[in-house]
Design a protein around this motif. Structure first.
Motif, PDB file in Angstrom:
ATOM      1  N   ILE A 228      -9.647  -4.816  -3.274  1.00  0.00           N
ATOM      2  CA  ILE A 228      -8.598  -4.068  -2.577  1.00  0.00           C
ATOM      3  C   ILE A 228      -8.178  -2.850  -3.405  1.00  0.00           C
ATOM      4  CG2 ILE A 228      -6.209  -4.178  -1.743  1.00  0.00           C
ATOM      5  CD1 ILE A 228      -6.756  -7.160  -1.123  1.00  0.00           C
ATOM      6  N   ALA A 229      -8.065  -3.075  -4.726  1.00  0.00           N
ATOM      7  CA  ALA A 229      -7.662  -1.975  -5.607  1.00  0.00           C
ATOM      8  C   ALA A 229      -8.672  -0.834  -5.554  1.00  0.00           C
ATOM      9  CB  ALA A 229      -7.499  -2.482  -7.034  1.00  0.00           C
ATOM     10  N   ALA A 230      -9.940  -1.190  -5.394  1.00  0.00           N
ATOM     11  CA  ALA A 230     -10.986  -0.173  -5.376  1.00  0.00           C
ATOM     12  C   ALA A 230     -11.000   0.609  -4.072  1.00  0.00           C
ATOM     13  CB  ALA A 230     -12.341  -0.838  -5.616  1.00  0.00           C
ATOM     14  N   GLU A 231     -10.657  -0.049  -2.980  1.00  0.00           N
ATOM     15  CA  GLU A 231     -10.855   0.590  -1.686  1.00  0.00           C
ATOM     16  C   GLU A 231      -9.578   1.071  -1.010  1.00  0.00           C
ATOM     17  OE1 GLU A 231     -13.219  -2.007   0.704  1.00  0.00           O
ATOM     18  OE2 GLU A 231     -14.753  -2.219  -0.877  1.00  0.00           O
ATOM     19  N   TYR A 232      -8.394   0.635  -1.543  1.00  0.00           N
ATOM     20  CA  TYR A 232      -7.145   0.985  -0.853  1.00  0.00           C
ATOM     21  C   TYR A 232      -6.160   1.619  -1.835  1.00  0.00           C
ATOM     22  CZ  TYR A 232      -8.823  -1.700   3.136  1.00  0.00           C
ATOM     23  OH  TYR A 232      -9.536  -2.141   4.205  1.00  0.00           O
ATOM     24  N   PRO A 233      -5.226   2.426  -1.326  1.00  0.00           N
ATOM     25  CA  PRO A 233      -4.184   3.025  -2.192  1.00  0.00           C
ATOM     26  C   PRO A 233      -3.112   1.991  -2.542  1.00  0.00           C
ATOM     27  CG  PRO A 233      -3.855   3.699   0.097  1.00  0.00           C
ATOM     28  CD  PRO A 233      -5.097   2.849   0.088  1.00  0.00           C
ATOM     29  N   LEU A 234      -3.377   1.247  -3.591  1.00  0.00           N
ATOM     30  CA  LEU A 234      -2.542   0.099  -3.948  1.00  0.00           C
ATOM     31  C   LEU A 234      -1.317   0.527  -4.772  1.00  0.00           C
ATOM     32  CD1 LEU A 234      -2.504  -3.007  -3.809  1.00  0.00           C
ATOM     33  CD2 LEU A 234      -3.835  -3.024  -5.925  1.00  0.00           C
ATOM     34  N   VAL A 235      -0.143   0.047  -4.405  1.00  0.00           N
ATOM     35  CA  VAL A 235       1.074   0.348  -5.161  1.00  0.00           C
ATOM     36  C   VAL A 235       1.491  -0.863  -5.997  1.00  0.00           C
ATOM     37  CG1 VAL A 235       3.508   0.991  -5.016  1.00  0.00           C
ATOM     38  CG2 VAL A 235       1.846   1.962  -3.399  1.00  0.00           C
TER      39      VAL A 235
ATOM     40  N   VAL B  49       1.175  -8.079   8.880  1.00  0.00           N
ATOM     41  CA  VAL B  49       1.314  -6.686   8.460  1.00  0.00           C
ATOM     42  C   VAL B  49       2.719  -6.233   8.807  1.00  0.00           C
ATOM     43  CG1 VAL B  49       0.504  -4.312   8.763  1.00  0.00           C
ATOM     44  CG2 VAL B  49      -1.124  -6.211   8.947  1.00  0.00           C
ATOM     45  N   GLU B  50       3.380  -5.580   7.853  1.00  0.00           N
ATOM     46  CA  GLU B  50       4.740  -5.095   8.111  1.00  0.00           C
ATOM     47  C   GLU B  50       4.871  -3.754   7.410  1.00  0.00           C
ATOM     48  OE1 GLU B  50       8.511  -7.207   6.860  1.00  0.00           O
ATOM     49  OE2 GLU B  50       7.790  -8.497   8.500  1.00  0.00           O
ATOM     50  N   GLY B  51       4.692  -2.676   8.128  1.00  0.00           N
ATOM     51  CA  GLY B  51       4.707  -1.346   7.496  1.00  0.00           C
ATOM     52  C   GLY B  51       3.561  -1.265   6.485  1.00  0.00           C
ATOM     53  N   PRO B  52       3.883  -0.761   5.292  1.00  0.00           N
ATOM     54  CA  PRO B  52       2.838  -0.628   4.259  1.00  0.00           C
ATOM     55  C   PRO B  52       2.509  -1.956   3.557  1.00  0.00           C
ATOM     56  CG  PRO B  52       4.907   0.275   3.468  1.00  0.00           C
ATOM     57  CD  PRO B  52       5.161  -0.182   4.880  1.00  0.00           C
ATOM     58  N   ARG B  53       3.234  -3.025   3.915  1.00  0.00           N
ATOM     59  CA  ARG B  53       3.008  -4.317   3.229  1.00  0.00           C
ATOM     60  C   ARG B  53       2.118  -5.236   4.080  1.00  0.00           C
ATOM     61  NH1 ARG B  53       7.706  -7.716   0.294  1.00  0.00           N
ATOM     62  NH2 ARG B  53       7.355  -6.030  -1.147  1.00  0.00           N
TER      63      ARG B  53
ATOM     64  N   LEU C 160       1.275  -5.566  -6.102  1.00  0.00           N
ATOM     65  CA  LEU C 160       0.835  -6.794  -5.444  1.00  0.00           C
ATOM     66  C   LEU C 160       1.389  -8.014  -6.160  1.00  0.00           C
ATOM     67  CD1 LEU C 160      -1.545  -8.143  -7.358  1.00  0.00           C
ATOM     68  CD2 LEU C 160      -2.947  -6.400  -6.289  1.00  0.00           C
ATOM     69  N   SER C 161       1.443  -9.125  -5.445  1.00  0.00           N
ATOM     70  CA  SER C 161       1.870 -10.386  -6.071  1.00  0.00           C
ATOM     71  C   SER C 161       1.152 -11.534  -5.371  1.00  0.00           C
ATOM     72  CB  SER C 161       3.378 -10.557  -5.947  1.00  0.00           C
ATOM     73  OG  SER C 161       3.729 -10.658  -4.592  1.00  0.00           O
ATOM     74  N   VAL C 162       1.010 -12.654  -6.104  1.00  0.00           N
ATOM     75  CA  VAL C 162       0.347 -13.828  -5.536  1.00  0.00           C
ATOM     76  C   VAL C 162       1.395 -14.918  -5.334  1.00  0.00           C
ATOM     77  CG1 VAL C 162      -1.401 -15.602  -5.896  1.00  0.00           C
ATOM     78  CG2 VAL C 162      -1.801 -13.268  -6.717  1.00  0.00           C
ATOM     79  N   ARG C 163       1.413 -15.475  -4.154  1.00  0.00           N
ATOM     80  CA  ARG C 163       2.334 -16.586  -3.897  1.00  0.00           C
ATOM     81  C   ARG C 163       1.557 -17.895  -3.892  1.00  0.00           C
ATOM     82  NH1 ARG C 163       6.229 -13.796   0.339  1.00  0.00           N
ATOM     83  NH2 ARG C 163       6.911 -12.162  -1.079  1.00  0.00           N
TER      84      ARG C 163
ATOM     85  N   LEU D 167       0.849  -1.196   0.000  1.00  0.00           N
ATOM     86  CA  LEU D 167       0.000   0.000   0.000  1.00  0.00           C
ATOM     87  C   LEU D 167       0.882   1.243   0.000  1.00  0.00           C
ATOM     88  CD1 LEU D 167      -2.586  -1.236   2.659  1.00  0.00           C
ATOM     89  CD2 LEU D 167      -2.758  -1.360   0.160  1.00  0.00           C
ATOM     90  N   GLU D 168       0.262   2.377  -0.233  1.00  0.00           N
ATOM     91  CA  GLU D 168       1.025   3.623  -0.245  1.00  0.00           C
ATOM     92  C   GLU D 168       1.630   3.947   1.105  1.00  0.00           C
ATOM     93  OE1 GLU D 168      -1.301   6.819  -1.774  1.00  0.00           O
ATOM     94  OE2 GLU D 168      -1.044   6.056  -3.839  1.00  0.00           O
ATOM     95  N   ARG D 169       0.887   3.604   2.149  1.00  0.00           N
ATOM     96  CA  ARG D 169       1.357   3.912   3.489  1.00  0.00           C
ATOM     97  C   ARG D 169       0.871   2.843   4.457  1.00  0.00           C
ATOM     98  NH1 ARG D 169      -2.776   6.854   1.766  1.00  0.00           N
ATOM     99  NH2 ARG D 169      -4.683   6.761   3.006  1.00  0.00           N
ATOM    100  N   GLU D 170       1.383   2.953   5.649  1.00  0.00           N
ATOM    101  CA  GLU D 170       0.991   2.034   6.697  1.00  0.00           C
ATOM    102  C   GLU D 170      -0.490   2.240   7.033  1.00  0.00           C
ATOM    103  OE1 GLU D 170       3.080   0.981  10.890  1.00  0.00           O
ATOM    104  OE2 GLU D 170       4.313   1.994   9.387  1.00  0.00           O
ATOM    105  N   LEU D 171      -1.259   1.120   7.010  1.00  0.00           N
ATOM    106  CA  LEU D 171      -2.695   1.224   7.287  1.00  0.00           C
ATOM    107  C   LEU D 171      -3.099   0.077   8.193  1.00  0.00           C
ATOM    108  CD1 LEU D 171      -4.166   2.090   3.752  1.00  0.00           C
ATOM    109  CD2 LEU D 171      -4.208   3.549   5.782  1.00  0.00           C
ATOM    110  N   PRO D 172      -4.239   0.181   8.853  1.00  0.00           N
ATOM    111  CA  PRO D 172      -4.727  -0.963   9.635  1.00  0.00           C
ATOM    112  C   PRO D 172      -5.008  -2.146   8.699  1.00  0.00           C
ATOM    113  CG  PRO D 172      -6.265   0.906   9.779  1.00  0.00           C
ATOM    114  CD  PRO D 172      -5.121   1.351   8.956  1.00  0.00           C
ATOM    115  N   PRO D 173      -5.061  -3.396   9.234  1.00  0.00           N
ATOM    116  CA  PRO D 173      -5.290  -4.570   8.396  1.00  0.00           C
ATOM    117  C   PRO D 173      -6.466  -4.374   7.439  1.00  0.00           C
ATOM    118  CG  PRO D 173      -4.871  -5.253  10.639  1.00  0.00           C
ATOM    119  CD  PRO D 173      -4.885  -3.742  10.640  1.00  0.00           C
TER     120      PRO D 173
END
Ligand SMILES: Nc1ncnc2c1ncn2[C@@H]1O[C@H](COP(=O)(O)OP(=O)(O)O)[C@@H](O)[C@H]1O
Ligand SMILES: [Mg+2]
Lengths: 323, 265
Positions: free
Chosen positions: A293-300, A271-275, A302-305, A253-259
């Protein structure tokens, strides 16, 4: 066990006697049950993935199938032959590739190893030439034939090894971790080739790996082994269900946010900082979750594991133990 | 027929492998020449004090030295044969791969080592020998039959040398650390093959013993054929008996080792 399979295992066991030094002139004898009452059957022309964590007994199984290890118990047949009794006769009908070992002549150009296979397996000249031509083309070995094996990269060497295992037209090919340590492009080439081999030539393929993607892209059937026991035998999708496995979405995310407030069963696991890390069922598409998530959060980013095979199996194992 | 072609191909490969290491070959030629010089002056001093030592005159002693340098790497008396590689394959378990192939382990390594030996003879042996023959007073036969007999004795020596080293290498199946055995065998071979001093110099019982041990097939036997000091046919018979005995022992040990591998010991 119905019989009639090309590869037949009926309650096969392999127990190793291990001696460990425990002190001055003191040895402790211990038995390692590497393969435990293993039964399965593979039909001609099948392509089967054989997976499991390190030390599960995959290599031991392959070695028994080639005849270089004798089972401690049970019955094992490949093409109707008991491998450990008629190793040399069977050798003409099987091909083997061990990912971490090479059968190629280290100091000599690749082509020299092939000439040797020609003699060793007494391949008729015309057959040898056409097989070599085909392998060279499909595995893109053209430019490598005159290069000493020691100068090949791991991926090139692996392709060279696969060709070496196929020049004598084996009916079955065993591959023990053929993609281990390979880069993405080499992996893709090897997979592409194996798919062709199986569909065009109808070669039976048994492939061990701990890369789930190998299986996903190649095998309609997967067998899971752990502690020498067969835990699962069926389609890959079923494995995910059986193991209730989860994929992980890593979100920057762009910045640190709650879960992130994700729709169940997806949930934030770390959760680790903005990640943030979100787990969701492997059988479910990632698309709706990503869209939300893309619609509701400032997304920078992402990747799928993909689910970790060890974790999948660990969970399966735990399920069996409690069931 | 078909099998023969396989092992010929293996021998050719063995030859070509060593041929790829050009720098090592040149360095080896240099080392053998320097070694030869040191030994020649030592021998000359010794023969000055004790003329006709071991029945050789000075020219014969000098010839013996250069022959030794020519055969040192050929017969892998100072190490450097196939055995390091086989031991490594046994230690890492790669030897299992060799077992599922439709080829005989002993013949495979024999062919490969003969290819290597032939390369070493031509690549590393000829130059120091020619150097020695040009610079020093040597005793060489003019009769081509004697030369042919000598080459045959060298070939027998290669097989006997292989037979010994094959047994040494197979010991790695039982010993966790084979390096001790290899070093012992190397030391023994250096001494008992006559690489330091011709075996007919050794006095009394010690001399009697070293002359009947298999190592005397390596350097002493071909040297005595070349120098015209031994009956060629008797020499071939002696070497042949050792070759057969060692190869047979190798087969026995090999089948025990194979049983051990397939049981997973
Ligand atoms: N030759 C052997 N001697 C003793 N133990 C062995 C031997 N080979 C394998 N094992 C043991 O058997 C188990 C299975 O090994 P392996 O088949 O190599 O597993 P995998 O290929 O699935 O990683 C491991 O515990 C391993 O340590
Ligand atoms: Mg393995």
């Amino acid at each position: 066990m119905t019989g009639g399979g090309f590869i037949e295992l009926d309650r096969v066991e392999k127990v190793f006697d291990v001696r460990k030094k425990t002190g001055f002139l003191r040895w402790e004898r211990r038995q390692v049950r590497a393969v435990d009452s293993l039964s399965f059957s593979v039909a001609r022309g099948e392509m089967v993935g054989y997976i499991g964590p390190n030390g599960a007994g995959k290599s031991t199984t392959i070695k028994m199938l080639t005849g270089i290890l004798t089972p401690s118990g049970g019955r094992l047949r490949v093409a109707g032959i008991d491998p450990s009794r008629e190793r040399t006769r069977l050798a003409h009908r099987i091909g083997v590739v061990f990912g971490q070992r090479t059968t190629l002549w280290w100091d000599l150009p690749l082509i020299d190893s092939y000439k040797l296979m020609h003699r060793m397996y007494r391949i008729p000249d015309a057959r040898y030439r056409s097989n070599l031509e085909q392998c060279v083309e499909l595995l893109q070995l053209d430019a490598l034939l005159d290069v000493p094996v020691r100068q090949l990269s791991l991926g090139q060497r692996m392709r060279g090894d696969i060709a070496a295992a196929l020049l004598h037209d084996p009916e079955v090919l065993y591959l023990d971790e053929p993609t281990i340590g390979l880069d993405v492009i080499s992996k893709a080439r090897v997979r592409e080739f194996l798919r062709e081999l199986n569909t065009e030539r109808g070669t039976t393929v048994l492939l061990t790996t701990h890369d789930l993607q190998d299986i996903e892209q190649l095998c309609s059937r997967v067998m899971v082994i752990d502690h020498g026991r067969l835990m699962y035998d069926g389609p890959l999708a079923g494995l995910h269900e059986a193991g209730e496995s989860e994929r992980t979405l890593v979100v920057d995310l762009e910045r640190e946010l709650p879960p992130i407030d994700a729709p169940a069963p997806a949930r934030v696991v770390r959760v680790e900082g903005p990640r943030q890390w979100l787990a969701f069922p492997a059988a479910q598409s990632a698309a709706p979750l990503v869209a939300r998530i893309a619609a509701e959060y400032p997304l920078v980013d992402l990747s799928v594991r993909e689910p970790d095979i060890e974790a999948v199996i660990a969970r399966m194992y735990a399920d069996r133990a409690t069931a | 027929m078909g099998t023969g072609r396989l092992y010929v191909a293996v021998a050719v490969g063995g030859f070509r492998r060593y041929a790829t290491y050009r720098v090592a070959t040149v360095a080896g030629v240099f080392t053998n020449t320097v070694f030869g010089l040191i030994l020649v002056y030592t021998y000359l001093a010794l023969w000055e004090e004790r003329p006709q030592l071991g029945g050789y005159d000075q020219a014969q002693a000098v010839t013996y030295v250069w022959l030794g340098q020519a055969l040192l790497s050929t017969l892998a008396i100072g190490g450097g044969g196939f055995e390091d590689e086989l031991i490594e394959r046994i230690r890492t378990g790669d030897v299992a791969i060799d077992l599922y192939r439709p080829a005989d382990l002993q013949l495979w390594w024999l062919a490969s080592d003969l290819g290597r030996a032939l390369f070493q003879l031509l690549g590393r042996g000829v130059v120091p020998f020619a150097f020695g023959a040009l610079v020093f007073d040597v005793a060489l036969p003019s009769d081509p039959v004697t030369w042919a007999g000598f080459l045959l004795a060298v070939l027998f020596g290669m097989v006997v040398g292989f037979g010994i080293r094959y047994l040494v290498a197979l010991s790695a199946f039982w010993l966790m650390d084979g390096t001790g055995v290899v070093q012992m065998a190397w030391l023994l071979g250096f001494f008992c093959s006559g690489m330091l001093l011709p075996l007919n110099v050794f006095p009394g019982l010690l001399g009697e013993i070293v002359r009947v041990l298999p190592w005397s097939s390596l350097l002493q036997a071909p040297a005595d054929v070349l120098l015209g000091r031994a009956d060629p046919l008797g020499t071939f018979a002696f070497q042949g008996v050792w070759a057969v005995a060692l190869l047979a022992a190798g087969r026995l040990v090999q089948s025990a080792a194979t049983r051990r591998v397939v049981q997973g010991g």
